[in-house]
Write a protein that holds these residues in place. Sequence first.
Motif, PDB file in Angstrom:
ATOM      1  N   PHE A  39      -2.749   4.952   1.461  1.00 11.57           N
ATOM      2  CA  PHE A  39      -3.003   4.894   2.896  1.00 11.57           C
ATOM      3  C   PHE A  39      -3.722   6.159   3.374  1.00 11.57           C
ATOM      4  O   PHE A  39      -4.678   6.079   4.152  1.00 11.57           O
ATOM      5  CB  PHE A  39      -1.696   4.715   3.655  1.00 11.57           C
ATOM      6  CG  PHE A  39      -1.869   4.697   5.150  1.00 11.57           C
ATOM      7  CD1 PHE A  39      -2.385   3.578   5.778  1.00 11.57           C
ATOM      8  CD2 PHE A  39      -1.552   5.802   5.920  1.00 11.57           C
ATOM      9  CE1 PHE A  39      -2.568   3.554   7.149  1.00 11.57           C
ATOM     10  CE2 PHE A  39      -1.727   5.792   7.289  1.00 11.57           C
ATOM     11  CZ  PHE A  39      -2.242   4.659   7.905  1.00 11.57           C
ATOM     12  N   MET A  68       0.843  -1.191   0.000  1.00  7.46           N
ATOM     13  CA  MET A  68       0.000   0.000   0.000  1.00  7.46           C
ATOM     14  C   MET A  68       0.881   1.244   0.000  1.00  7.46           C
ATOM     15  O   MET A  68       1.717   1.412   0.885  1.00  7.46           O
ATOM     16  CB  MET A  68      -0.917   0.005   1.235  1.00  7.46           C
ATOM     17  CG  MET A  68      -1.860   1.212   1.287  1.00  7.46           C
ATOM     18  SD  MET A  68      -2.886   1.235   2.779  1.00  7.46           S
ATOM     19  CE  MET A  68      -3.875  -0.223   2.543  1.00  7.46           C
ATOM     20  N   ARG A 117     -13.973  -7.716  -2.956  1.00  6.55           N
ATOM     21  CA  ARG A 117     -12.632  -8.126  -3.361  1.00  6.55           C
ATOM     22  C   ARG A 117     -12.625  -9.583  -3.822  1.00  6.55           C
ATOM     23  O   ARG A 117     -11.940  -9.931  -4.785  1.00  6.55           O
ATOM     24  CB  ARG A 117     -11.658  -7.937  -2.199  1.00  6.55           C
ATOM     25  CG  ARG A 117     -11.464  -6.493  -1.781  1.00  6.55           C
ATOM     26  CD  ARG A 117     -10.321  -6.341  -0.815  1.00  6.55           C
ATOM     27  NE  ARG A 117     -10.536  -7.113   0.396  1.00  6.55           N
ATOM     28  CZ  ARG A 117      -9.615  -7.322   1.324  1.00  6.55           C
ATOM     29  NH1 ARG A 117      -8.400  -6.850   1.166  1.00  6.55           N
ATOM     30  NH2 ARG A 117      -9.890  -8.003   2.413  1.00  6.55           N
ATOM     31  N   TRP A 173      -5.371   0.839   9.028  1.00  6.19           N
ATOM     32  CA  TRP A 173      -4.724  -0.172   8.199  1.00  6.19           C
ATOM     33  C   TRP A 173      -5.414  -1.529   8.348  1.00  6.19           C
ATOM     34  O   TRP A 173      -5.690  -2.213   7.354  1.00  6.19           O
ATOM     35  CB  TRP A 173      -3.251  -0.292   8.569  1.00  6.19           C
ATOM     36  CG  TRP A 173      -2.501  -1.271   7.728  1.00  6.19           C
ATOM     37  CD1 TRP A 173      -1.963  -1.058   6.485  1.00  6.19           C
ATOM     38  CD2 TRP A 173      -2.203  -2.634   8.055  1.00  6.19           C
ATOM     39  NE1 TRP A 173      -1.357  -2.198   6.017  1.00  6.19           N
ATOM     40  CE2 TRP A 173      -1.491  -3.189   6.952  1.00  6.19           C
ATOM     41  CE3 TRP A 173      -2.468  -3.434   9.143  1.00  6.19           C
ATOM     42  CZ2 TRP A 173      -1.039  -4.498   6.947  1.00  6.19           C
ATOM     43  CZ3 TRP A 173      -2.031  -4.755   9.138  1.00  6.19           C
ATOM     44  CH2 TRP A 173      -1.327  -5.265   8.056  1.00  6.19           C
ATOM     45  N   ILE A 174      -5.713  -1.908   9.592  1.00  3.27           N
ATOM     46  CA  ILE A 174      -6.400  -3.185   9.835  1.00  3.27           C
ATOM     47  C   ILE A 174      -7.789  -3.155   9.205  1.00  3.27           C
ATOM     48  O   ILE A 174      -8.231  -4.121   8.570  1.00  3.27           O
ATOM     49  CB  ILE A 174      -6.479  -3.474  11.341  1.00  3.27           C
ATOM     50  CG1 ILE A 174      -5.076  -3.710  11.919  1.00  3.27           C
ATOM     51  CG2 ILE A 174      -7.374  -4.672  11.620  1.00  3.27           C
ATOM     52  CD1 ILE A 174      -5.049  -3.882  13.413  1.00  3.27           C
ATOM     53  N   ARG A 175      -8.485  -2.034   9.384  1.00  2.00           N
ATOM     54  CA  ARG A 175      -9.845  -1.917   8.818  1.00  2.00           C
ATOM     55  C   ARG A 175      -9.826  -2.036   7.298  1.00  2.00           C
ATOM     56  O   ARG A 175     -10.679  -2.717   6.701  1.00  2.00           O
ATOM     57  CB  ARG A 175     -10.440  -0.567   9.225  1.00  2.00           C
ATOM     58  CG  ARG A 175     -11.832  -0.284   8.642  1.00  2.00           C
ATOM     59  CD  ARG A 175     -12.854  -1.219   9.256  1.00  2.00           C
ATOM     60  NE  ARG A 175     -14.183  -0.926   8.770  1.00  2.00           N
ATOM     61  CZ  ARG A 175     -14.686  -1.393   7.623  1.00  2.00           C
ATOM     62  NH1 ARG A 175     -13.962  -2.206   6.867  1.00  2.00           N
ATOM     63  NH2 ARG A 175     -15.904  -1.072   7.255  1.00  2.00           N
ATOM     64  N   SER A 176      -8.861  -1.396   6.665  1.00  2.00           N
ATOM     65  CA  SER A 176      -8.788  -1.453   5.204  1.00  2.00           C
ATOM     66  C   SER A 176      -8.418  -2.844   4.716  1.00  2.00           C
ATOM     67  O   SER A 176      -8.898  -3.296   3.674  1.00  2.00           O
ATOM     68  CB  SER A 176      -7.779  -0.424   4.685  1.00  2.00           C
ATOM     69  OG  SER A 176      -6.464  -0.724   5.132  1.00  2.00           O
ATOM     70  N   ARG A 177      -7.550  -3.540   5.468  1.00  2.00           N
ATOM     71  CA  ARG A 177      -7.160  -4.887   5.044  1.00  2.00           C
ATOM     72  C   ARG A 177      -8.302  -5.882   5.211  1.00  2.00           C
ATOM     73  O   ARG A 177      -8.403  -6.852   4.460  1.00  2.00           O
ATOM     74  CB  ARG A 177      -5.952  -5.360   5.851  1.00  2.00           C
ATOM     75  CG  ARG A 177      -4.722  -4.487   5.731  1.00  2.00           C
ATOM     76  CD  ARG A 177      -4.269  -4.312   4.318  1.00  2.00           C
ATOM     77  NE  ARG A 177      -3.871  -5.563   3.690  1.00  2.00           N
ATOM     78  CZ  ARG A 177      -3.443  -5.656   2.442  1.00  2.00           C
ATOM     79  NH1 ARG A 177      -3.394  -4.582   1.678  1.00  2.00           N
ATOM     80  NH2 ARG A 177      -3.088  -6.818   1.950  1.00  2.00           N
ATOM     81  N   LEU A 178      -9.153  -5.664   6.212  1.00  2.00           N
ATOM     82  CA  LEU A 178     -10.256  -6.586   6.471  1.00  2.00           C
ATOM     83  C   LEU A 178     -11.531  -6.218   5.720  1.00  2.00           C
ATOM     84  O   LEU A 178     -12.494  -6.993   5.730  1.00  2.00           O
ATOM     85  CB  LEU A 178     -10.555  -6.654   7.976  1.00  2.00           C
ATOM     86  CG  LEU A 178      -9.426  -7.182   8.867  1.00  2.00           C
ATOM     87  CD1 LEU A 178      -9.858  -7.169  10.330  1.00  2.00           C
ATOM     88  CD2 LEU A 178      -9.007  -8.584   8.446  1.00  2.00           C
ATOM     89  N   ASP A 179     -11.559  -5.032   5.089  1.00  2.00           N
ATOM     90  CA  ASP A 179     -12.757  -4.586   4.386  1.00  2.00           C
ATOM     91  C   ASP A 179     -13.001  -5.486   3.168  1.00  2.00           C
ATOM     92  O   ASP A 179     -12.157  -5.570   2.275  1.00  2.00           O
ATOM     93  CB  ASP A 179     -12.571  -3.137   3.933  1.00  2.00           C
ATOM     94  CG  ASP A 179     -13.878  -2.527   3.468  1.00  2.00           C
ATOM     95  OD1 ASP A 179     -14.872  -3.275   3.321  1.00  2.00           O
ATOM     96  OD2 ASP A 179     -13.924  -1.304   3.256  1.00  2.00           O
ATOM     97  N   ARG A 237      -7.530   0.359  -4.819  1.00  2.00           N
ATOM     98  CA  ARG A 237      -7.726  -0.952  -4.221  1.00  2.00           C
ATOM     99  C   ARG A 237      -8.161  -1.963  -5.290  1.00  2.00           C
ATOM    100  O   ARG A 237      -7.757  -3.139  -5.248  1.00  2.00           O
ATOM    101  CB  ARG A 237      -8.762  -0.870  -3.102  1.00  2.00           C
ATOM    102  CG  ARG A 237      -9.097  -2.207  -2.431  1.00  2.00           C
ATOM    103  CD  ARG A 237      -7.865  -2.969  -2.016  1.00  2.00           C
ATOM    104  NE  ARG A 237      -7.057  -2.239  -1.084  1.00  2.00           N
ATOM    105  CZ  ARG A 237      -7.223  -2.269   0.223  1.00  2.00           C
ATOM    106  NH1 ARG A 237      -8.177  -3.004   0.748  1.00  2.00           N
ATOM    107  NH2 ARG A 237      -6.410  -1.596   1.010  1.00  2.00           N
ATOM    108  N   GLU A 239      -7.240   5.956   2.598  1.00  2.00           N
ATOM    109  CA  GLU A 239      -7.960   5.121   3.563  1.00  2.00           C
ATOM    110  C   GLU A 239      -8.237   5.888   4.856  1.00  2.00           C
ATOM    111  O   GLU A 239      -9.290   5.732   5.468  1.00  2.00           O
ATOM    112  CB  GLU A 239      -7.167   3.846   3.861  1.00  2.00           C
ATOM    113  CG  GLU A 239      -7.011   2.902   2.682  1.00  2.00           C
ATOM    114  CD  GLU A 239      -8.331   2.290   2.256  1.00  2.00           C
ATOM    115  OE1 GLU A 239      -9.272   2.246   3.075  1.00  2.00           O
ATOM    116  OE2 GLU A 239      -8.431   1.863   1.088  1.00  2.00           O
TER     117      GLU A 239
END
Length: 443
Positions: free
Chosen positions: A6, A1, A392, A192-198, A206, A9
């Motif tokens: 970032f 990313m 995704r 960062w965690i929220r974007s990776r788990l979205d 993305r 996000e």
Amino acid sequence: MTAAMFFGEVRRHWLLFGAVVATCVGIGVGVSVLTPARYVSTTQLLVSSHASVTATSYDESAAVWDRVNSYVALLTSDVVGQRVVDALGLPMSAKEFAADVNPTIVPPRTSVIDVAVSAGSPEEAQRRADAVAGEFVTYTKALEGPAGVDSQRIETTVVSAASEPHRSLPGTWAFALLGLVTGLVLGCVAVWIRSRLDPVVRTPDRAAGVSGLPVVGTVVHGPVTGEDNEGYFRLRARLRTVPGRPGAHAESRMWVITSAAGEAVEASDVATNLGRVLARYGDHVLLVRTADSDPGDDGPGLSDVLTGPDRIDQSIRVEAAGSPDLLPAGSAADVHELLVGGGMRELVTRLRGRYRHLVVDSEPVLSTPSAEVLSEYADGVLVVVVTGTTTRRDLAAAVDRLRAIDAPLTGIVACEPSVTGPAEVLPPAATGSDRDVPNKLQV
């Protein structure tokens, strides 16, 4: 990313980011308010030796150093603590008082001891520090005893009285600043965690990261306005650089517009708008439907042409100048079953000779095999991604299917919500009698 992705996000999840920062600042202020204030006053003690003339300098230094190490431990002992408690009449035990005493040797390897004493008020901290120094000097004098003729005599003296007290912990502003710094770090981690788990694709970047395809255009939902058309103009410019399919008509291009799973309506809009933009600049364009996007469209179309090639002229609807011609899906329920075979190949060859662009509105990749079959004849396949809707997982699965058959993937078309006013009808840009001859190719 990347950094730009970032920060995008962070802007998207600004509520989460702000909540984490505000929480950390609040915790910092709360700790400062709820923690009782403590003040520290420091005094210094000097340990020295008075030796006879027969004693060497080395012996003197060694004796002093032994005492210094012993005195540091002795300053926090119950014996010294009890003497101070009794002298000042403190309402605490010797152990409790010893916990507030912190002796340290002044570096490097000196005979000076710093004694820091803490208390709940500045005055009390200074009073206790002076009391510790006085009681310890008195105690060590009695402990050492009188010296003999050749013996060394160790003395402890007060070098400096208790210093001006200071707070042992930073103030409220310092805790707030610490909470702010911590909140910024934790806020970034949370985003960062929220974007990776979205599970949803929310930005064109993305979409590119998930699919591994470039973003060739960013457009809007539904009918476009004059301002929104800029995205389609850019998309048209990108498509003009795509080389043609080997063995196909040199001046003709066929574009398959598809989507991953449930974005058929948006993909159909993209195909329609792209066809209009291409036709507006004078290109002879045919828009081909593979599904019934218009409930009122019950005339002949693609499926009828594939079952009877002689019906092609009756099935194509010639529109006015500046608009693409239209080949509807037709009367068959499952057009994609008719796409396989020589009939479709022959039809594409004939249409390439009549049109500069064939824009094919295909059904989603994960719904039917239409896009996979049509990619065999296409110069490029465009995958429409609806930001905030396409997942995704679906996007990755759709692209993997197309890659498995070596489809000519051109890139991603990111479809975003329109923030402009009502749609306007664009005026035609191409005129002339050429539009009256449907079998003439315009370059």
